[in-house]
Design an enzyme around this catalytic site. Sequence first.
Site, PDB file in Angstrom:
ATOM      1  N   GLU A  44       0.879  -1.125   0.075  1.00  0.00           N
ATOM      2  CA  GLU A  44      -0.072  -0.110  -0.114  1.00  0.00           C
ATOM      3  C   GLU A  44       1.038   1.099   0.119  1.00  0.00           C
ATOM      4  OE1 GLU A  44      -4.093   1.560   2.535  1.00  0.00           O
ATOM      5  OE2 GLU A  44      -2.227   0.683   3.667  1.00  0.00           O
ATOM      6  N   LYS A 117     -10.371   0.497  -1.901  1.00  0.00           N
ATOM      7  CA  LYS A 117     -10.290   0.152  -0.506  1.00  0.00           C
ATOM      8  C   LYS A 117     -11.675   0.394   0.334  1.00  0.00           C
ATOM      9  CE  LYS A 117      -7.510   0.932   3.631  1.00  0.00           C
ATOM     10  NZ  LYS A 117      -6.191   1.428   4.048  1.00  0.00           N
ATOM     11  N   CYS A 157      -4.718  -3.682   3.759  1.00  0.00           N
ATOM     12  CA  CYS A 157      -4.619  -3.028   5.239  1.00  0.00           C
ATOM     13  C   CYS A 157      -5.607  -3.041   6.161  1.00  0.00           C
ATOM     14  CB  CYS A 157      -4.012  -1.538   4.825  1.00  0.00           C
ATOM     15  SG  CYS A 157      -3.206  -0.991   6.435  1.00  0.00           S
TER      16      CYS A 157
END
Length: 269
Positions: A44, A117, A157
């Site tokens: 990321e 995301k 993440c």
Amino acid sequence: MKQKFIAASVQMVSGCGVEANLAKADQLLAEASARGASLAVLPEYFCLMGAKETDKVAVREAYGDGPIQQALAGMARRHGLWLLGGTVPLACEEPGKVLNSSLLYNPQGEVAARYDKIHLFGFTGQGESYCESNTIQAGVTPTKADTPLADIAFGICYDLRFPELFRMLAPFDLLILPAAFTATTGEAHWEPLLRARAIENQCYLIASAQGGRHENGRQTHGHSMIIDPWGRILAELPGGEGVITAKIDPELTHSVRDRLPALAHRVIR
């Protein structure tokens, strides 16, 4: 049944300059390719860990165009890789924000899948404060892609903390998770959460992390890992920049699921 292949997890300590980060990614991907990898994953924010959160907004790109995406397509072609381009700041309709997006390129440099995301990180404590929703628009669509290598599910993440996201996509062969976990939360939670996601989904997991002290002063946890469907860590890089590789073996996945058919035993769906 799909064939065995070598996967690579790339760990970086990205700085505040996009060009320098792209050059470092290219160097590390060359190493991954030389080690026989067919698939490589960047972390990321691989292309930019800015001095301030709004820096990524300044370099956002329209989907399908821009120097970061062009560079990723070129790296995939040049190194002959399926390449997960960490995350790229893509333009969105909200002013002053971006989509934090993972793009999967095939070895011809074409985008085969995109994931925006969904879960946005927020944390305050021990002298740190993060609020991704200030500069990122949340995605809405859980995503997986059937490729010649594997049936791949995507997370980024903070998504790691939300197992229901991946349950929506099950079954799949491989979960890919680029990340920039903070040192504080990573020390406490990174490894157990990664291993849990691999175990409960009976899949391989590739986690590619940022791993060190960044130019902007931020400290990230590192510990990029490749984990098998039994929850065993096959490869790990504690800190710094580098590449780890491991074999992805679909026969092992089938063996685990045959011996312990937990996915078939699910009652609540």
